[in-house]
Design an enzyme around this catalytic site. Structure first.
Site, PDB file in Angstrom:
ATOM      1  N   HIS A 164       0.901  -1.224  -0.028  1.00 54.69           N
ATOM      2  CA  HIS A 164      -0.093   0.046  -0.048  1.00 54.69           C
ATOM      3  C   HIS A 164       1.006   1.111   0.075  1.00 54.69           C
ATOM      4  CE1 HIS A 164      -4.065  -1.743   0.676  1.00 54.69           C
ATOM      5  NE2 HIS A 164      -3.414  -2.478   1.376  1.00 54.69           N
TER       6      HIS A 164
HETATM    7 ZN   LIG Z   1      -3.985  -4.552   1.593  1.00 56.16          ZN
END
Ligand SMILES: [Zn+2]
Ligand SMILES: [Zn+2]
Length: 148
Positions: free
Chosen positions: A107
């Site tokens: 992320h």
């Molecule tokens: Zn994730």
């Protein structure tokens, strides 16, 4: 997942769901980057290896340390380009079983978070308790190499 069924990120890597996914930001033989479908910051990208690696627990030693390093560099350069005014950037993984998709994905989030929920979800001590930064992963990979 049944035999023969592809995981959603493998499908993206193979270009099988071009209509379903948000635009692909980067792709080469090794890595793929695209936008998170529910962004938690002003920009929120996912960087995934083309190879199906299940999660951070499947990472081993040197080879994967290089891979994670490349993922991190790619995420950094994309965010610097697309969110140059961000207050800071966050790079990390969800620890299993808190990962939503079982295909390793980094992320990459440009701060600040859009909501309190995002802040909880991407903090190591949030109620989901499953966040680990890319730096921590790299550190643990290089120390496991040294001890072996
Ligand atoms: Zn994730
Ligand atoms: Zn996959």
């Amino acid at each position: 997942m049944g035999a023969g069924a592809l995981c959603p990120f493998c499908e993206i890597a193979l270009g099988k769901c071009a209509g379903r996914t948000s635009s692909i930001l980067f792709q080469d033989d090794e890595l793929l980057a695209f936008e998170d479908r529910s962004p938690s910051g002003s920009k929120h990208y996912l960087v995934v290896p083309v190879e199906h690696i299940k999660n951070i627990n499947s990472l081993r030693g040197d080879e994967h340390a290089l891979l994670v390093e490349r993922m991190l560099k790619l995420g950094e350069s994309l965010l610097r380009k697309d969110a140059p005014g961000a207050e800071s950037y966050k790079f990390g993984f969800h620890r299993p079983p808190y990962n939503s998709v079982s295909h390793l994905h980094l992320h990459c989030i440009a701060m600040p978070f859009k909501s309190w929920w995002g802040a909880v979800k991407y903090k190591s001590l949030g109620c989901l308790g499953g966040w680990i930064t890319a730096e921590e992963v790299l550190r643990s990979l290089s120390s496991s190499t040294k001890s072996s």
